[in-house]
Design an enzyme around this catalytic site. Structure first.
Site, PDB file in Angstrom:
ATOM      1  N   LYS A  26       1.126  -1.163   0.086  1.00  0.00           N
ATOM      2  CA  LYS A  26       0.027  -0.070   0.042  1.00  0.00           C
ATOM      3  C   LYS A  26       0.826   1.215  -0.139  1.00  0.00           C
ATOM      4  CE  LYS A  26      -4.223  -1.896   1.556  1.00  0.00           C
ATOM      5  NZ  LYS A  26      -4.730  -1.546   0.248  1.00  0.00           N
TER       6      LYS A  26
ATOM      7  N   ASN B 292     -12.654   2.119   3.160  1.00  0.00           N
ATOM      8  CA  ASN B 292     -13.585   1.422   2.469  1.00  0.00           C
ATOM      9  C   ASN B 292     -14.618   1.003   3.307  1.00  0.00           C
ATOM     10  OD1 ASN B 292     -12.970  -0.935   3.313  1.00  0.00           O
ATOM     11  ND2 ASN B 292     -11.788  -1.585   1.659  1.00  0.00           N
TER      12      ASN B 292
ATOM     13  N   ASP C 287      -8.576  -5.069 -13.747  1.00  0.00           N
ATOM     14  CA  ASP C 287      -8.052  -5.552 -12.461  1.00  0.00           C
ATOM     15  C   ASP C 287      -8.010  -4.619 -11.413  1.00  0.00           C
ATOM     16  OD1 ASP C 287      -6.538  -6.582 -10.437  1.00  0.00           O
ATOM     17  OD2 ASP C 287      -4.710  -6.577 -11.389  1.00  0.00           O
TER      18      ASP C 287
ATOM     19  N   ASP D  14      -5.510   2.347  -3.543  1.00  0.00           N
ATOM     20  CA  ASP D  14      -4.219   3.094  -3.404  1.00  0.00           C
ATOM     21  C   ASP D  14      -3.610   4.034  -4.445  1.00  0.00           C
ATOM     22  OD1 ASP D  14      -3.634   1.257  -1.348  1.00  0.00           O
ATOM     23  OD2 ASP D  14      -2.656  -0.280  -2.682  1.00  0.00           O
TER      24      ASP D  14
END
Length: 311
Positions: free
Chosen positions: A40, A184, A246, A252
């Site tokens: 990350k 999230n 993807d 990020d």
């Protein structure tokens, strides 16, 4: 050029694409394999640098081939590698990633060297924190490193973005010195105890994080966009329709973009709109750090969507 300072993880991504995710105990054949820079912290540093920020990045890698690849990558995107510590005792971290036909993924992360970033390492990085426009953190490293970074940012009156991912329990008092939080749905639920499934529940979770001391709450909702709350009614800032290849690393991309735009002085709503564009572009390519869009790509995309361009 805005200055973004990041303390965080670096792992090498080892990704296989398969027709579907394997069941427990099952072996299935993959179609393709790719190796590339990730983690990350590394992904977000790459995203901010490719947006055009001056990025200072503290992490640790092993004295191994994966660590050498990391240094080569960050140098190639314009990040000063002098603050990346080569650890003689621990191996470079790894992420084992499986992506299926629906672009869903399953990931196992072993932090290795970057999991050992210490308070002393952060203290030695203080000058970079003091010179930052924005400090960006995740939860993919030691809590002592996170807490020390927040402490030093407060000492120098620097704005902090906390991306609470991957979620691990942390002292909620930390949030009193966090200016922006970007969970999230799952991470927002873990922090607040409120299951986030829609705008109404996102608002309730955002109110709780605001009450914990964070003045700017941004809950990322995947393809729906991002829900922003600053003590008023809140609003959903929609994402963009793109051909998804993807989704790994989209969060990020968003966080690196957000750090960039805030460091350039954008108001939060515009920064989030533009960061949604960075995230949308990232999912049109395979991989994490290698999929982060260039400044030219972002400018073109923003122009096509009638948005203000980046500085």
């Amino acid at each position: 050029m805005g200055k973004v300072t990041i303390v965080g993880s670096y792992v090498v991504d080892l990704m296989s694409r398969t027709s579907r995710l394997p069941k427990p105990g099952e072996t299935i054949l993959g179609r393709t394999f790719k190796m590339g820079p990730g983690g990350k912290g590394g992904n977000q540093a790459t995203a901010a640098a490719k947006c055009g920020s001056d990025v200072s990045y503290l992490t640790k890698v092993g004295n191994d081939v994966f660590g050498q690849e990391a240094l080569h990558h960050f140098k190639s995107v314009g990040i000063d590698i002098s603050t990346i510590i080569v650890d003689e005792q621990n191996e470079t971290g790894t992420a084992l990633i499986i992506v299926d036909n629906k672009s869903e993924n399953s990931i196992v992360v072993t932090l290795g060297a970057c999991g050992t970033i210490s308070k002393e390492d952060v203290d030695n990085f203080e000058a970079k924190i003091a010179s930052a426009d924005i400090v960006l953190l995740q939860l993919e490293t030691s809590l002592e490193a996170i807490e020390e970074t927040v402490k030093l940012a407060a000492k120098h009156q620097k704005k902090v973005i906390l991306n609470p991912a991957p979620y691990q329990q942390f002292p909620l008092v930390l949030l009193k010195n966090v200016d922006y939080i970007t969970p999230n749905e799952t991470e927002a639920s873990e922090i607040t105890g409120i299951e986030v499934t829609d705008e109404a529940s996102a608002l309730e979770a955002a109110k709780k994080m605001y009450a914990l001391g964070v003045p700017n709450v941004i809950i990322t909702l995947g393809s729906k966009g991002a829900f922003v709350y600053q003590g008023d009614q809140g609003q959903l800032i929609s994402s963009y329709n793109v051909a998804v290849i993807d989704t790994t690393g989209a969060g990020d991309a968003f966080n690196g973009g957000l750090a960039h735009f805030l460091s350039e002085g954008y108001e939060l709503e515009e920064a989030v709109k533009n960061s949604n564009a960075v995230a949308a572009l990232s999912v049109t390519k395979v991989g994490t750090a290698p999929a982060m869009p260039s400044k030219a790509d972002i400018l073109q995309f923003l122009h096509e969507n009638d948005l203000e361009g980046i500085v």
